[in-house]
Design a protein around this motif. Structure first.
Motif, mmCIF file in Angstrom:
data_model
loop_
_atom_site.group_PDB
_atom_site.id
_atom_site.type_symbol
_atom_site.label_atom_id
_atom_site.label_comp_id
_atom_site.label_asym_id
_atom_site.label_seq_id
_atom_site.Cartn_x
_atom_site.Cartn_y
_atom_site.Cartn_z
ATOM 1 N N ARG A 35 -1.895 -6.570 1.059
ATOM 2 C CA ARG A 35 -2.799 -5.423 0.868
ATOM 3 C C ARG A 35 -2.072 -4.303 0.119
ATOM 4 N N HIS A 38 -1.512 -5.233 -3.576
ATOM 5 C CA HIS A 38 -2.772 -5.120 -4.323
ATOM 6 C C HIS A 38 -3.086 -3.656 -4.633
ATOM 7 N N GLU A 39 -2.987 -2.822 -3.619
ATOM 8 C CA GLU A 39 -3.295 -1.402 -3.810
ATOM 9 C C GLU A 39 -2.348 -0.761 -4.819
ATOM 10 N N PRO A 59 -11.289 -2.821 -2.779
ATOM 11 C CA PRO A 59 -10.341 -2.912 -1.653
ATOM 12 C C PRO A 59 -9.938 -4.368 -1.405
ATOM 13 N N PHE A 60 -8.769 -4.555 -0.848
ATOM 14 C CA PHE A 60 -8.219 -5.896 -0.599
ATOM 15 C C PHE A 60 -9.221 -6.811 0.103
ATOM 16 N N GLU A 61 -9.917 -6.280 1.084
ATOM 17 C CA GLU A 61 -10.857 -7.091 1.861
ATOM 18 C C GLU A 61 -11.981 -7.652 0.999
ATOM 19 N N ASN A 62 -12.284 -6.981 -0.112
ATOM 20 C CA ASN A 62 -13.395 -7.392 -0.969
ATOM 21 C C ASN A 62 -12.954 -8.170 -2.207
#
Length: 87
Positions: A35, A38-39, A59-62
């Motif tokens: 995460r 990625h950010e 966002p990472f989750e998506n």
């Protein structure tokens, strides 16, 4: 419910529980690093005026599943490299 001691559950079960807890912690660390990577990648790409793919500017989750898998694999490699290099 009280916790049972090693004498009651035996060393085998105690070690299994410890191994399971360690795997869970490793998984959390890998996902946390993925995460973060990625950010930071998206942040620095933007700062450098680098256009990343639209479907990755989320966002990472998506993230698309394939992209998320790559980030998790990279995070795992980074952690393995860091911890193996100390030995």
């Amino acid at each position: 419910m009280r916790k049972r001691g090693i004498q009651e559950i035996g060393w085998g079960e105690a070690l299994h529980k410890w191994d399971t807890a360690m795997v869970w912690e490793q998984s959390r660390a890998i996902n946390s690093l993925a995460r973060f990577l990625h950010e930071k990648y998206e942040y620095h790409a933007s700062e450098q005026k680098w256009k990343t793919q639209k479907n990755c500017q989320v966002p990472f989750e998506n993230l698309p599943v394939e992209n998320k898998r790559v980030m998790v694999a990279v995070a795992e490699d980074v952690l393995n490299y860091l911890f193996e290099s100390e030995i």
